[in-house]
Design a protein around this motif. Sequence first.
Motif, short mmCIF file in Angstrom:
data_model
loop_
_atom_site.label_atom_id
_atom_site.label_comp_id
_atom_site.label_asym_id
_atom_site.label_seq_id
_atom_site.Cartn_x
_atom_site.Cartn_y
_atom_site.Cartn_z
N PRO A 17 1.25 -0.87 0.04
CA PRO A 17 0.09 0.04 0.02
C PRO A 17 0.52 1.33 -0.41
O PRO A 17 1.82 1.71 0.85
CB PRO A 17 -0.61 -0.40 1.17
CG PRO A 17 -1.26 -1.42 1.68
CD PRO A 17 0.62 -1.99 1.21
N ASP A 45 -8.73 -3.11 -4.31
CA ASP A 45 -10.04 -2.17 -3.26
C ASP A 45 -10.91 -1.56 -3.90
O ASP A 45 -11.85 -1.48 -2.85
CB ASP A 45 -8.85 -1.04 -3.25
CG ASP A 45 -7.61 -1.75 -2.35
OD1 ASP A 45 -7.33 -2.81 -1.51
OD2 ASP A 45 -6.20 -0.23 -1.87
N ARG A 50 -15.36 -4.15 0.99
CA ARG A 50 -14.84 -4.14 2.37
C ARG A 50 -14.89 -4.33 3.56
O ARG A 50 -16.14 -4.81 4.13
CB ARG A 50 -15.41 -2.32 2.80
CG ARG A 50 -15.14 -0.68 1.68
CD ARG A 50 -13.93 -0.98 1.87
NE ARG A 50 -13.41 0.44 0.61
CZ ARG A 50 -12.25 0.32 0.51
NH1 ARG A 50 -11.07 -0.40 0.44
NH2 ARG A 50 -11.80 1.27 -0.32
N ASP A 95 -3.93 -4.44 -7.78
CA ASP A 95 -3.68 -5.35 -6.28
C ASP A 95 -2.21 -5.32 -5.58
O ASP A 95 -1.96 -5.56 -6.03
CB ASP A 95 -3.90 -6.25 -6.80
CG ASP A 95 -4.64 -7.02 -5.67
OD1 ASP A 95 -4.50 -7.20 -5.10
OD2 ASP A 95 -4.36 -8.82 -6.28
#
Length: 103
Positions: A17, A45, A50, A95
């Motif tokens: 990230p 994402d 989520r 990803d």
Amino acid sequence: GGPAAAAAALVLFLGLPGAGKTTLARQLELDLQGRGVRVARVTFDDEAPRAPEGPFDPERWRAGRAEALASVARRLAALAAAAAAPRAAAVLVDDTMHYRSMS
């Protein structure tokens, strides 16, 4: 003749990230579109649901990844089906796959 041209290219952006994957994928998307390439971008994402607050749920994570992979397959198939158009095509996949302990 030479080898047959691919119907679509698959470009993967993988990394931690904050490494700049999404920024690079967006820039490449704009650049390719500017060159007349048909582009679909899949961001895991955005595709995977989520995670709810609370402890990590490996089954939910796997289901989300499966849905994101299905989205990649659908977009590749759609671009390949439109291959009669004389334009190049690419699917860009953004990803973060570093969650080795989550698999």
